[in-house]
Design an enzyme around this catalytic site. Structure first.
Site, PDB file in Angstrom:
ATOM      1  N   VAL A 124      61.217  54.141  46.845  1.00  0.00           N
ATOM      2  CA  VAL A 124      60.352  53.531  45.394  1.00  0.00           C
ATOM      3  C   VAL A 124      60.404  52.058  45.832  1.00  0.00           C
ATOM      4  O   VAL A 124      60.942  51.034  46.536  1.00  0.00           O
ATOM      5  CB  VAL A 124      61.547  53.627  44.348  1.00  0.00           C
ATOM      6  CG1 VAL A 124      60.732  52.723  43.116  1.00  0.00           C
ATOM      7  CG2 VAL A 124      61.395  54.746  44.309  1.00  0.00           C
ATOM      8  N   ASP A 233      79.208  51.625  41.701  1.00  0.00           N
ATOM      9  CA  ASP A 233      78.346  50.232  42.376  1.00  0.00           C
ATOM     10  C   ASP A 233      77.573  49.184  40.954  1.00  0.00           C
ATOM     11  O   ASP A 233      76.507  49.565  41.797  1.00  0.00           O
ATOM     12  CB  ASP A 233      78.777  50.453  43.620  1.00  0.00           C
ATOM     13  CG  ASP A 233      77.922  49.143  44.709  1.00  0.00           C
ATOM     14  OD1 ASP A 233      78.553  48.498  44.032  1.00  0.00           O
ATOM     15  OD2 ASP A 233      78.366  49.467  46.056  1.00  0.00           O
ATOM     16  N   ASN A 238      72.450  46.551  43.703  1.00  0.00           N
ATOM     17  CA  ASN A 238      71.677  48.162  44.088  1.00  0.00           C
ATOM     18  C   ASN A 238      70.496  48.828  42.663  1.00  0.00           C
ATOM     19  O   ASN A 238      70.465  49.767  42.707  1.00  0.00           O
ATOM     20  CB  ASN A 238      72.946  48.698  43.511  1.00  0.00           C
ATOM     21  CG  ASN A 238      74.017  48.732  44.850  1.00  0.00           C
ATOM     22  OD1 ASN A 238      73.526  48.573  45.878  1.00  0.00           O
ATOM     23  ND2 ASN A 238      75.572  48.883  44.382  1.00  0.00           N
ATOM     24  N   ASP A 251      72.156  53.795  44.681  1.00  0.00           N
ATOM     25  CA  ASP A 251      74.207  54.268  45.885  1.00  0.00           C
ATOM     26  C   ASP A 251      74.708  54.711  45.003  1.00  0.00           C
ATOM     27  O   ASP A 251      75.757  53.847  44.263  1.00  0.00           O
ATOM     28  CB  ASP A 251      74.115  51.875  46.265  1.00  0.00           C
ATOM     29  CG  ASP A 251      73.816  51.558  47.214  1.00  0.00           C
ATOM     30  OD1 ASP A 251      73.207  52.559  48.164  1.00  0.00           O
ATOM     31  OD2 ASP A 251      73.292  50.489  47.830  1.00  0.00           O
ATOM     32  N   GLU A 253      77.860  55.915  45.629  1.00  0.00           N
ATOM     33  CA  GLU A 253      78.830  56.595  46.278  1.00  0.00           C
ATOM     34  C   GLU A 253      80.696  56.687  45.487  1.00  0.00           C
ATOM     35  O   GLU A 253      80.611  57.049  46.476  1.00  0.00           O
ATOM     36  CB  GLU A 253      78.654  56.519  47.722  1.00  0.00           C
ATOM     37  CG  GLU A 253      78.379  54.682  47.744  1.00  0.00           C
ATOM     38  CD  GLU A 253      79.262  54.146  49.309  1.00  0.00           C
ATOM     39  OE1 GLU A 253      78.688  55.144  50.405  1.00  0.00           O
ATOM     40  OE2 GLU A 253      78.617  53.278  49.725  1.00  0.00           O
TER      41      GLU A 253
END
Length: 367
Positions: A124, A233, A238, A251, A253
């Protein structure tokens, strides 16, 4: 404004990765080429990112981003990189919410093609508030924006958390449940303690981090609240923005099942981390932006849930960030970019604010 050199983030050869990616892509889409393969200069120190375009008759061109599990030879920041978990999380959020999550395209669990598992998602376009130098410093698009424009971005960004927490049924992300006993908050903190023990295995421990864990027990919420899907996060660094509106949430994770306030505490403190860093160098920063009181009030307005025990949760966020910073510092030592000082706590960039939180004085006059 002078800063330490950016730590090494990989030991991989970008040209070799590009060649191997083209071979892998051709097996998935015969005749396809991976074109314009780049490794962003802002690549993180956990999983790595490759940007590329697919040249193929159908579709004629597709912009993609590839998230690759960390190179074990690079003294990884986290002990485990579960790309399947991230892929599944993004797919659920894409299906069950109206958050702008990039569409995930392929998951590759075999480490053979690129040396580690990875997944591919659509890329994006937009702009991201920078981490280096932080968006709180002068000289970037967000700092140069008007107060009204930053207010729009702040409101839209808190809206992401509110909708994520409200829209994803917890039973659909049971794969994110952390192991152990007790409720979701207890399991979350237990996992962080295990991560800290991994970080200091064979190196000097941090008395400050251990005192922060002790302080958490003293502040433990009487009613932690039910778990929801946490982004993990949760910070504006992000998010890809189109103007001042979110265009892509990245992000995942660190996603987990946890009380809402775990995400909120992270959002509050990660901004404070940059703001404190900026003022320590003599700049004003953005003192009116992402204030704790504004975040809490807007979240309550959007969800009907008034954030609770936020002294606990902002301390917990600062503690979690400290463990990551300690690992990054020991990583620099490993690569000869730094040496271990007499006081290992000073390896933690925000040791002063973390100590103030442990002592209960950090938020005095600074909400």
């Amino acid at each position: 404004m002078a800063m330490a050199p950016r730590p090494r983030t990989t030991t991989r050869d970008p040209e070799d990765l590009a060649r191997r990616l083209t071979v892998w892509l051709d097996a998935r889409l015969p005749g396809a080429k991976a074109a314009s393969v780049t490794v962003p200069a802002s690549n993180g120190m956990s999983s790595e990112t490759l940007l590329f375009d697919i040249e193929h008759p159908e579709p004629p061109l597709r912009a993609c981003a590839l998230r690759l599990a960390a190179d074990p030879a690079a003294y990884t920041v986290f002990p485990v990189y579960d790309m399947v978990r991230q892929f599944r999380t993004m797919r659920v959020v894409g299906e069950r919410t109206d958050l702008p999550v990039p569409r995930v395209l392929w998951l590759e669990e075999d480490p053979g093609p690129l040396g580690a598992p990875f997944f591919v998602m659509e890329r994006v376009e937009g702009r991201v508030p920078p981490d280096v130098m932080p968006y709180t410093y002068e000289g970037n698009w967000l700092h140069a924006a008007s107060d009204g424009e930053r207010e729009r971005l702040e409101a839209a960004s808190i809206g992401l958390l509110a909708r994520l927490h409200d829209q994803v049924p917890p039973q659909e992300v049971r794969f994110l449940e952390l192991p152990g006993e007790g409720d979701a908050l207890r399991r979350h903190v237990t996992a962080q303690r295990a991560y800290y023990d991994w970080v200091v295995d064979g190196v000097a421990r941090s008395p400050l981090i251990e005192s922060a864990f002790d302080r958490l027990e003293e502040l433990w919420p009487a009613e932690p609240g039910p778990p929801v899907l946490n982004w993990g996060d949760a910070r504006i660094g992000n998010v890809v923005y189109d103007g001042f509106e979110p265009a892509a949430v990245l992000d995942w994770e660190m996603a987990a099942l946890a009380p809402r306030e775990v995400d909120l505490g992270w959002t509050v403190y990660l901004h404070r981390f940059f703001q404190d860093l900026t003022t320590s160098f003599g700049q004003r920063g953005l003192p009116g932006f992402l204030r704790r009181d504004r975040i809490e009030a807007r979240y309550a307005e959007l969800t009907g849930h008034t954030p609770r025990d936020m002294d606990f949760h902002t301390l917990y966020a600062a503690l979690r960030h400290a463990v990551v910073m300690l690992r990054v510092a020991y990583r620099q030592v490993h690569f000869g970019e730094a040496v271990v000082p007499a006081d290992p706590d000073t390896l933690i960039l925000h040791h002063g604010s973390l100590r103030a939180m442990v002592q209960g004085s950090y938020w005095d006059g600074a909400i």
